[in-house]
Design a protein around this motif. Structure first.
Motif, PDB file in Angstrom:
ATOM      1  N   ASP A 162      -4.784   1.357  -8.984  1.00 49.82           N
ATOM      2  CA  ASP A 162      -4.057   1.957  -7.894  1.00 49.82           C
ATOM      3  C   ASP A 162      -3.802   1.009  -6.744  1.00 49.82           C
ATOM      4  O   ASP A 162      -4.462   0.476  -6.228  1.00 49.82           O
ATOM      5  CB  ASP A 162      -3.902   3.760  -7.616  1.00 49.82           C
ATOM      6  N   GLN A 213      11.333  -0.670  -4.945  1.00 53.60           N
ATOM      7  CA  GLN A 213      10.228  -0.543  -6.334  1.00 53.60           C
ATOM      8  C   GLN A 213      10.810  -1.519  -6.985  1.00 53.60           C
ATOM      9  O   GLN A 213      10.156  -1.931  -7.982  1.00 53.60           O
ATOM     10  CB  GLN A 213      10.947   1.248  -6.688  1.00 53.60           C
ATOM     11  N   ALA A 270       2.527   2.451 -14.036  1.00 56.94           N
ATOM     12  CA  ALA A 270       3.779   3.223 -13.712  1.00 56.94           C
ATOM     13  C   ALA A 270       4.321   2.968 -12.150  1.00 56.94           C
ATOM     14  O   ALA A 270       3.160   2.480 -11.572  1.00 56.94           O
ATOM     15  CB  ALA A 270       4.477   5.267 -13.692  1.00 56.94           C
ATOM     16  N   THR A 271       5.085   3.331 -11.479  1.00 54.51           N
ATOM     17  CA  THR A 271       5.604   2.992 -10.088  1.00 54.51           C
ATOM     18  C   THR A 271       5.985   4.371  -9.744  1.00 54.51           C
ATOM     19  O   THR A 271       6.778   5.199  -9.961  1.00 54.51           O
ATOM     20  CB  THR A 271       6.435   2.215  -9.921  1.00 54.51           C
ATOM     21  N   GLU A 272       5.726   5.030  -9.056  1.00 53.76           N
ATOM     22  CA  GLU A 272       6.119   5.596  -7.898  1.00 53.76           C
ATOM     23  C   GLU A 272       6.194   5.601  -6.015  1.00 53.76           C
ATOM     24  O   GLU A 272       5.659   4.434  -5.700  1.00 53.76           O
ATOM     25  CB  GLU A 272       4.954   7.084  -7.445  1.00 53.76           C
ATOM     26  N   TYR A 304       7.939   6.781  -2.395  1.00 51.62           N
ATOM     27  CA  TYR A 304       7.771   7.632  -1.188  1.00 51.62           C
ATOM     28  C   TYR A 304       8.373   7.217  -0.745  1.00 51.62           C
ATOM     29  O   TYR A 304       8.505   6.209  -0.021  1.00 51.62           O
ATOM     30  CB  TYR A 304       6.362   7.454  -0.927  1.00 51.62           C
ATOM     31  N   LYS A 351       0.965   2.917 -10.260  1.00 48.55           N
ATOM     32  CA  LYS A 351      -0.153   3.293 -11.055  1.00 48.55           C
ATOM     33  C   LYS A 351      -1.013   2.447 -12.180  1.00 48.55           C
ATOM     34  O   LYS A 351      -0.707   2.000 -12.570  1.00 48.55           O
ATOM     35  CB  LYS A 351      -0.193   4.701 -11.843  1.00 48.55           C
ATOM     36  N   GLU A 379      -0.543  10.810  -0.404  1.00 50.79           N
ATOM     37  CA  GLU A 379       0.365  11.977  -0.311  1.00 50.79           C
ATOM     38  C   GLU A 379      -0.681  13.286   0.375  1.00 50.79           C
ATOM     39  O   GLU A 379      -0.013  13.450   1.307  1.00 50.79           O
ATOM     40  CB  GLU A 379       0.900  12.457  -1.884  1.00 50.79           C
ATOM     41  N   ASP A 417       6.660  12.721  -0.907  1.00 53.03           N
ATOM     42  CA  ASP A 417       7.495  12.590  -1.442  1.00 53.03           C
ATOM     43  C   ASP A 417       8.740  13.067  -1.822  1.00 53.03           C
ATOM     44  O   ASP A 417       9.039  14.352  -1.239  1.00 53.03           O
ATOM     45  CB  ASP A 417       6.834  13.180  -3.057  1.00 53.03           C
TER      46      ASP A 417
END
Length: 688
Positions: free
Chosen positions: A4, A27, A43-45, A47, A58, A203, A214
């Motif tokens: 990650d 993003q 994937a991308t997350e 925050y 990820k 997180e 988040d």
């Protein structure tokens, strides 16, 4: 193998309304960079909070995939001389590819041999590529930016810390003397600094420092706590989504609480109370089952549950002061008549080159009555339009609007009704500001919609007359929004306004007032193009194909709803079996008709075959029926002409050596083309 990757930009508190768009931009830029560098990921997350913009990628691959590259060089006859030695061109190609010329091979393409080089390229290590995140960060753009210290870079707010963490490895780079690390910062008052061991711990690490990283979870927590209070107190708390989004971006650790205010303030107009709570204090109002306001409010604290009673009292004190001011201003405004307020508008400059608000209102009244005449409104309606135009800006000089600009128009309607103005006139005062955003609510009443169009068109034309026009992203007077509003209102009302005719009359009105920095013809062309571009935006939002938009808008029309209907109809039928051959036949007519010159009367006696007579008869029938045909029937009529057009071109040489015959044939095509071009610039439509 994969790991990650975490990127966190730590900042001073950002304006809440820009946070969501900013983290989305970050993003998108990262995802684009990953694609350009052929890096696989799961994937991308995202925050975000008032003090950070963060993205976690990820399962990011540890290296690019190895790939095979093929490169084509010069032809063999150029690559080797007569003795079979490599030429300078071939040697240069090999040198550019970093290989020995002897490794080159030849491959035949269309009967010609060319140098071809096939080589394996090892994928680069991701950890060596990730320092390019620096460029991603520094290239971001924002609606508002600032300088700080002695740095040349502008950013939404000063950068205070940076995390770039691939697995447990820090990716080294520096921006404005801030170096990357794995150290984040928690809540400004409840938390402190903390080390992020890995992106997976991000997180949880921030939560230990009183930051819910988040934004989706923060929002859900706020809603949940509001619902809890709603149930406990037996209240109804409407959740305004825009306010919820803003509050979510104002806090890092949300705690919801409630307070109260003096019930006596409920005598104020509801809009005053709601605006004070929502716009100024970021509170959620409380209502009863019937939707009436109750003397309570909900607010969100950026902190924990300690000392909530003290926090509530502090918020109550602030709100009490704001409502006290509102009550005072409201009572003072009730002492002023509308005529007294209108008289004061002569002392307020709308713009130094466009005169006072009184002068603007006089011009708008003239434009409004021109539109009313076109729409064949009744004399009673015209009287109301004239009255609305005479007073519609009066509330700008009231105390309450001076303190709460968000209430302009709204309080104008309230005060107008209190002073006995006609209800439609009062409604028009409120509605003339609509829409207040690109997709905002439109005026519902005819008089309000007409006044809104007149006001926006006069504003737009006035600024263009004095050569103040939007450039690039700079549009300080929101002229694009005005133009878009004009088009949206006319479309929604389905008004057959001859808009270009009204535009010409509006320019004449501006000229009579001395607003003549640039020639009228130039103003007309510029404003027409400006309005067309806004219409293009409306059609594009409706997913209409761009070539069809160009074809219809280029054809021009005074009547906006009709133009939109033509675009929608063509777009709807673009995949029909008959569409392509019909458009090709019509385009052929238009293109050849361009050779027509002069005013030649069509003479059937010069026809030399049956196909000419058949097309002539069909065109005459179209000419007779066209004015009464609705849009869909006009397109059907064109489609029905295709057989006659094809037969005509199969049997007729348009460019005959006989000048009289040639001109006669061109005249027939020209007459048909005039109907086609009124419908759309068919040749712009891509049917390949």
């Amino acid at each position: 193998m994969s790991k990650d990757f975490l990127l966190e930009i730590g900042l001073e508190e950002m304006p809440a309304k820009y946070i969501t768009a900013s983290v989305k931009q970050l993003q998108e830029r990262i995802e684009k960079w990953l694609a350009e560098n052929d890096l696989e990921y799961k994937a991308t997350e995202v925050y975000s909070s008032p003090r950070r913009l963060s993205v976690i990628v990820k399962a990011l691959a540890e290296k690019q995939a190895d790939r095979v590259e093929e490169s084509k060089g010069p032809a063999k006859k150029i690559a080797k001389d007569a003795d079979g030695n490599w030429s300078k061109a071939a040697q240069g190609f090999a040198r550019g590819q970093g290989v020995d010329p002897e490794t080159l091979e030849f491959r035949e393409i269309n009967g010609v041999e060319y140098i071809y080089l096939t080589k394996e390229v090892k994928g680069a290590a991701t950890i060596d590529l990730l320092p390019e995140m620096r460029q991603i960060i520094t290239s971001m753009t924002f609606p508002v930016s600032m300088h700080w210290a002695d740095y040349d870079m502008k950013y939404i707010r000063p950068i205070k810390w940076l995390i770039a963490l691939f697995g447990d490895s820090v990716i080294p780079f520096e921006i404005t003397n801030v170096s990357t690390s794995n150290e984040t910062r928690g809540h400004r008052f409840l938390g402190g600094s903390a080390l992020v061991a890995s992106p997976a711990d991000y997180e949880e690490t921030l939560l230990s420092q009183f930051v819910v990283a988040d934004a989706t979870k923060r929002k859900a927590a706020i809603v949940s706590q509001i619902k809890e209070i709603e149930g406990m107190q037996n209240w109804t708390i409407p959740i305004d989504e825009d306010l919820l989004e803003e509050v979510t971006n104002l806090v890092e650790y949300p705690t919801v609480l409630h307070g109260t205010f003096d019930e006596a303030y409920l005598k104020l107009p509801e809009e005053v109370l709601v605006t004070t709570m929502k716009e100024h204090q970021r509170y959620f109002p409380v209502v009863d089952e019937a939707g009436n306001l109750r003397p309570y409010f909900i607010t969100v604290r950026n902190g924990n549950h300690e000392h909530l009673e003290t926090v509530a009292k502090g918020n109550e004190k602030v709100l009490r002061a704001r409502l006290s001011d509102g009550d005072f201003f409201y009572q003072e405004d009730l002492k002023i008549t509308i005529d007294e307020a209108v008289a004061k508008l002569g002392n307020i400059v709308f713009h130094e080159k466009l005169g006072t608000l009184t002068e603007k209102m006089i011009r708008v009244k003239k434009v409004a009555l021109i539109i009313a005449e076109q729409l064949q409104m009744t004399e009673a309606q015209k009287v109301k339009i004239a009255r609305a135009a005479d007073i519609y800006k009066f509330d700008l000089v009231t105390n309450l609007v001076g303190e709460f600009p968000e209430l302009q128009g709204i309080m104008g309607e309230k005060y107008a009704l209190l002073q006995g103005e006609d209800a439609e006139v009062a409604t028009a005062i409120r509605e003339h500001y609509m829409p207040t955003s690109a997709d905002g609510e439109l005026p519902q009443s005819d008089i309000g919609a007409l006044l809104a169009v007149a006001d926006k068109l006069e504003t737009l034309t006035g600024f263009f007359c004095v050569n103040i026009v939007p450039t690039g992203s700079a549009d300080p007077f929101s002229l694009r929004r005005s133009a878009l509003g004009i088009m949206r209102i006319i479309q929604a009302k389905n008004w057959d306004i001859r808009l270009l005719s009204v535009l010409a009359d509006t320019i004449d009105i501006e000229r009579a007032e001395g607003l003549n920095t640039i020639p009228s013809e130039e103003v007309f062309e510029q404003v027409e193009l400006f309005l067309q571009n806004r219409l293009r935006a409306i059609l594009s939002d409706q997913q209409i194909r761009h070539d069809i938009i160009d074809a219809v808008v280029s054809a021009g029309s005074n009547i906006v709803p009709e133009l939109i209907e033509r675009a929608e109809l063509l777009n709807k039928n673009r995949d029909a079996e008959w569409f392509r051959p019909t458009m090709e036949a019509l385009a052929r007519v238009v293109n050849i008709s361009k050779k027509h010159q002069g005013d030649v009367t069509i003479d059937p006696a010069l026809f030399e075959n049956e196909s000419e007579q058949q097309l002539f008869d069909a065109v005459q029938k179209l000419k007779q029926d066209y004015p009464t045909l609705v849009i869909v029937d006009r397109l059907r009529a064109f489609a029905a002409l295709r057989t006659a057009i094809d037969a005509y071109f199969d049997n007729t040489l348009v460019m005959s050596d006989d000048e009289a015959v040639r001109n006669n044939r061109l005249a027939l095509l020209f007459e048909l083309a005039s109907f086609i071009k009124e419908f759309a610039q068919i040749e712009e439509i891509n049917v390949k």
